[in-house]
Enzyme design. Structure first.
Site, mmCIF file in Angstrom:
data_model
loop_
_atom_site.group_PDB
_atom_site.id
_atom_site.type_symbol
_atom_site.label_atom_id
_atom_site.label_comp_id
_atom_site.label_asym_id
_atom_site.label_seq_id
_atom_site.Cartn_x
_atom_site.Cartn_y
_atom_site.Cartn_z
ATOM 1 N N GLN A 129 3.982 -18.875 -23.990
ATOM 2 C CA GLN A 129 5.112 -18.639 -23.087
ATOM 3 C C GLN A 129 5.873 -17.412 -23.578
ATOM 4 O OE1 GLN A 129 8.105 -21.626 -23.559
ATOM 5 N NE2 GLN A 129 9.093 -21.209 -21.610
ATOM 6 N N SER A 132 11.494 -15.701 -23.985
ATOM 7 C CA SER A 132 12.664 -15.294 -24.787
ATOM 8 C C SER A 132 12.513 -13.887 -25.330
ATOM 9 C CB SER A 132 12.854 -16.242 -25.977
ATOM 10 O OG SER A 132 12.925 -17.566 -25.546
ATOM 11 N N GLU A 247 9.644 -28.229 -19.170
ATOM 12 C CA GLU A 247 9.830 -28.156 -20.627
ATOM 13 C C GLU A 247 10.727 -29.298 -21.116
ATOM 14 O OE1 GLU A 247 11.484 -24.432 -21.989
ATOM 15 O OE2 GLU A 247 10.203 -24.487 -23.743
ATOM 16 N N GLU A 380 24.399 -26.794 -27.168
ATOM 17 C CA GLU A 380 25.563 -26.302 -26.407
ATOM 18 C C GLU A 380 25.202 -26.182 -24.928
ATOM 19 O OE1 GLU A 380 24.498 -24.976 -29.250
ATOM 20 O OE2 GLU A 380 26.160 -25.533 -30.569
HETATM 21 C C1 LIG Z 1 10.582 -24.310 -32.172
HETATM 22 C C2 LIG Z 1 10.858 -23.245 -31.133
HETATM 23 C C3 LIG Z 1 9.845 -22.843 -30.258
HETATM 24 C C4 LIG Z 1 10.082 -21.855 -29.299
HETATM 25 N N1 LIG Z 1 9.042 -21.440 -28.516
HETATM 26 C C5 LIG Z 1 9.255 -20.466 -27.587
HETATM 27 C C6 LIG Z 1 8.169 -19.992 -26.778
HETATM 28 O O1 LIG Z 1 7.010 -20.404 -26.938
HETATM 29 N N2 LIG Z 1 8.416 -19.025 -25.871
HETATM 30 C C7 LIG Z 1 9.674 -18.533 -25.656
HETATM 31 O O2 LIG Z 1 9.825 -17.696 -24.782
HETATM 32 N N3 LIG Z 1 10.728 -18.943 -26.428
HETATM 33 C C8 LIG Z 1 10.538 -19.909 -27.389
HETATM 34 N N4 LIG Z 1 11.593 -20.327 -28.186
HETATM 35 C C9 LIG Z 1 12.899 -19.670 -28.042
HETATM 36 C C10 LIG Z 1 13.955 -20.579 -27.427
HETATM 37 O O3 LIG Z 1 13.743 -20.725 -26.041
HETATM 38 C C11 LIG Z 1 15.325 -19.922 -27.736
HETATM 39 O O4 LIG Z 1 15.492 -19.916 -29.144
HETATM 40 C C12 LIG Z 1 16.464 -20.688 -27.089
HETATM 41 O O5 LIG Z 1 16.444 -20.540 -25.692
HETATM 42 C C13 LIG Z 1 17.836 -20.193 -27.618
HETATM 43 O O6 LIG Z 1 17.935 -18.813 -27.477
HETATM 44 P P1 LIG Z 1 18.327 -17.855 -28.694
HETATM 45 O O7 LIG Z 1 17.511 -18.239 -29.878
HETATM 46 O O8 LIG Z 1 18.266 -16.468 -28.205
HETATM 47 O O9 LIG Z 1 19.836 -18.234 -29.029
HETATM 48 P P2 LIG Z 1 21.125 -17.733 -28.235
HETATM 49 O O10 LIG Z 1 20.932 -17.983 -26.787
HETATM 50 O O11 LIG Z 1 21.457 -16.357 -28.678
HETATM 51 O O12 LIG Z 1 22.205 -18.735 -28.777
HETATM 52 C C14 LIG Z 1 22.876 -18.572 -30.035
HETATM 53 C C15 LIG Z 1 23.942 -19.648 -30.140
HETATM 54 O O13 LIG Z 1 24.924 -19.458 -29.079
HETATM 55 C C16 LIG Z 1 25.056 -20.649 -28.302
HETATM 56 N N5 LIG Z 1 25.269 -20.323 -26.883
HETATM 57 C C17 LIG Z 1 24.554 -19.456 -26.135
HETATM 58 N N6 LIG Z 1 25.025 -19.446 -24.860
HETATM 59 C C18 LIG Z 1 26.032 -20.333 -24.805
HETATM 60 C C19 LIG Z 1 26.916 -20.786 -23.765
HETATM 61 N N7 LIG Z 1 26.816 -20.326 -22.512
HETATM 62 N N8 LIG Z 1 27.845 -21.713 -24.075
HETATM 63 C C20 LIG Z 1 27.944 -22.213 -25.339
HETATM 64 N N9 LIG Z 1 27.147 -21.825 -26.369
HETATM 65 C C21 LIG Z 1 26.205 -20.904 -26.112
HETATM 66 C C22 LIG Z 1 23.716 -21.372 -28.480
HETATM 67 O O14 LIG Z 1 23.850 -22.741 -28.239
HETATM 68 C C23 LIG Z 1 23.381 -21.060 -29.937
HETATM 69 O O15 LIG Z 1 24.055 -21.937 -30.798
HETATM 70 C C24 LIG Z 1 11.380 -21.283 -29.174
HETATM 71 C C25 LIG Z 1 12.403 -21.695 -30.046
HETATM 72 C C26 LIG Z 1 12.147 -22.652 -31.019
HETATM 73 C C27 LIG Z 1 13.259 -23.035 -31.946
#
Ligand SMILES: Cc1cc2nc3c(=O)[nH]c(=O)nc-3n(C[C@H](O)[C@H](O)[C@H](O)COP(=O)(O)OP(=O)(O)OC[C@H]3O[C@@H](n4cnc5c(N)ncnc54)[C@H](O)[C@@H]3O)c2cc1C
Length: 397
Positions: A129, A132, A247, A380
């Protein structure tokens, strides 16, 4: 709520149990499990999915014309429950089966369905996928990877991150911006990308638990035929919503069984660990915590039943998905923390240490559980969904 299974469903459960008894890799799920001589982890998981597929246990609820069994959601849930009970290996092509397949069934062309679906089930083609990006996770629609139409091909440039298994995938579902001038949800297209295309670099990221299951993926003028567009150009958010709702899905049953097993092991640990000169299980503070975990698992079970009853009565998945995700991910982390506390200072030894306790399994699951509150929507984000869709609170700004 309906708590009973029909005779036919119970017979199906027996069939699954028989299959697992004779097909599970020997010693799997026990401390000290070693891969059979000459077998890689990847091969073991590929072989496992192939066996499940041959027994008719992969994509069970998919329509028969696409290689599924046309089975009920209940049978799928029973299967998940039984797999979790014996801690069966995960399917190698989980992304393909749980995310890509249902999205193609809902939004793909007949040509796309015929080309891809059967090979997803049999694990001949593994999918990842590619959603991100470094600045687009929770707010996925702000993604910046570009796809520009050049004749009959899209030309892709940009970067993805956290792409699970991208380093060994054959295909990927890719979201890219095709109209930068449109509002952010309306200028995205959903593309099927051959991971062997020139211009793709997948760099594995090392995790704190030791493995490297995720990648950064870079695209440098990667060409994708126009026929690999899912749905209409710039309207990729429609198919994305299908992928994301799958998902979060109906994993409640399997989670519940998995946590019951982890709970039993926690009780065992408390029985066998000395605290202030007596078994930790005799300490009233520990007993209290353990009792609370039991109650939390039961709460999770009834929420899963409620979500399921709703789907069976013809409804679509409700906000229970977010309630369950928030609940199980945070509760699972708390349970891991207690296990490490029971193990005392020795719990800080890394898994590879010859002195690691219980083969370092609690250490491994503790580290892994940190990701529970991030993937498939962070805590969150789940709270925001519950606040808006269940409690009717205004949208946060
Ligand atoms: C084990 C694992 C597998 C994954 N596999 C995939 C994959 O195969 N393909 C893929 O595309 N992605 C994958 N991901 C990525 C995953 O989808 C993202 O990590 C997730 O959507 C969070 O995005 P971010 O890491 O950019 O954090 P951010 O979105 O930057 O968030 C950072 C912090 O800010 C908080 N935050 C953000 N927005 C808000 C809001 N509106 N209100 C309150 N708080 C907020 C969040 O809760 C978090 O604590 C994976 C992640 C993990 C951990």
């Amino acid at each position: 709520m309906d708590f009973s299974f029909s005779q036919e469903e119970e017979r199906f459960r027996e069939r699954v149990r028989d299959f697992l008894q004779s097909n599970l890799p020997a010693g799997w799920g026990r401390p000290g499990f070693k891969l059979p001589e000459g077998t890689s982890n990847l091969q073991l998981h590929r072989d496992w999915q192939r066996r499940l597929y041959q027994a008719g246990f992969v994509g069970m609820a998919w329509p028969k014309e696409y290689g599924g069994q046309g089975a009920s959601q209940i049978e799928q849930a029973i299967l998940n429950e039984e797999l979790a009970r014996v801690r069966a290996p995960a399917m190698l092509n989980l992304t393909g089966v749980t995310l890509v397949g249902p999205t193609l069934i809902a939004h793909g062309t007949e040509e796309q369905k015929n080309r891809f679906l059967a090979k997803i089930l049999s694990c001949e083609e593994i999918w990842c996928q590619l959603f991100s990006e470094p600045n687009a996770g929770s707010d996925l629609a702000s993604l910046k990877t570009r796809a520009e139409l050049d004749g009959d091909e899209f030309v892709v440039n940009g970067q993805k991150i956290w792409s699970t298994g991208a380093q060994h995938s054959d295909w990927g579902i890719l979201l890219a911006r095709t109209d930068p001038a449109a509002p952010k949800h309306r200028g995205i297209s959903y593309l099927l990308l051959d991971m062997k295309s020139p211009g793709i670099t997948a760099k594995p990221l090392r995790q704190m638990s030791g493995g490297a299951d995720f990648c950064e993926v870079f695209f440098d003028n990667v060409r994708i035929p126009r026929g690999n567009l899912v749905g209409t150009m710039n309207d990729g958010w429609r198919a994305t919503t299908t992928t994301l709702s799958n998902e979060r899905g109906t994993t409640g049953f399997a989670m519940m069984v998995r946590f019951h097993r982890a709970f039993d092991e926690l009780v065992e640990l408390a029985r066998n660990t000395q605290r202030h000169g007596r078994p930790a299980i005799e300490d009233p503070a520990i007993r209290d915590l353990i009792a609370h975990f039991y109650i939390e698992i039961e709460k999770l079970k009834y929420t899963a039943y409620r979500a399921f009853s709703r789907i069976l009565k013809g409804g679509s998945p409700g906000p229970e998905g977010s309630i369950m995700k928030l609940h199980w991910s945070e509760f699972h982390q708390r349970m891991q923390e207690l296990a490490l506390e029971l193990q005392g200072p020795g719990s800080q030894l890394i898994r590879e240490s010859p002195y690691a306790i219980h083969d370092g399994l609690w250490q491994f699951t503790f580290l892994w559980s940190r990701s529970d509150t991030i993937y498939a929507g962070t805590s969150e984000i789940q709270r925001n969904i519950i606040a808006q869709r269940v409690l009717g609170l205004p949208k946060s700004v």
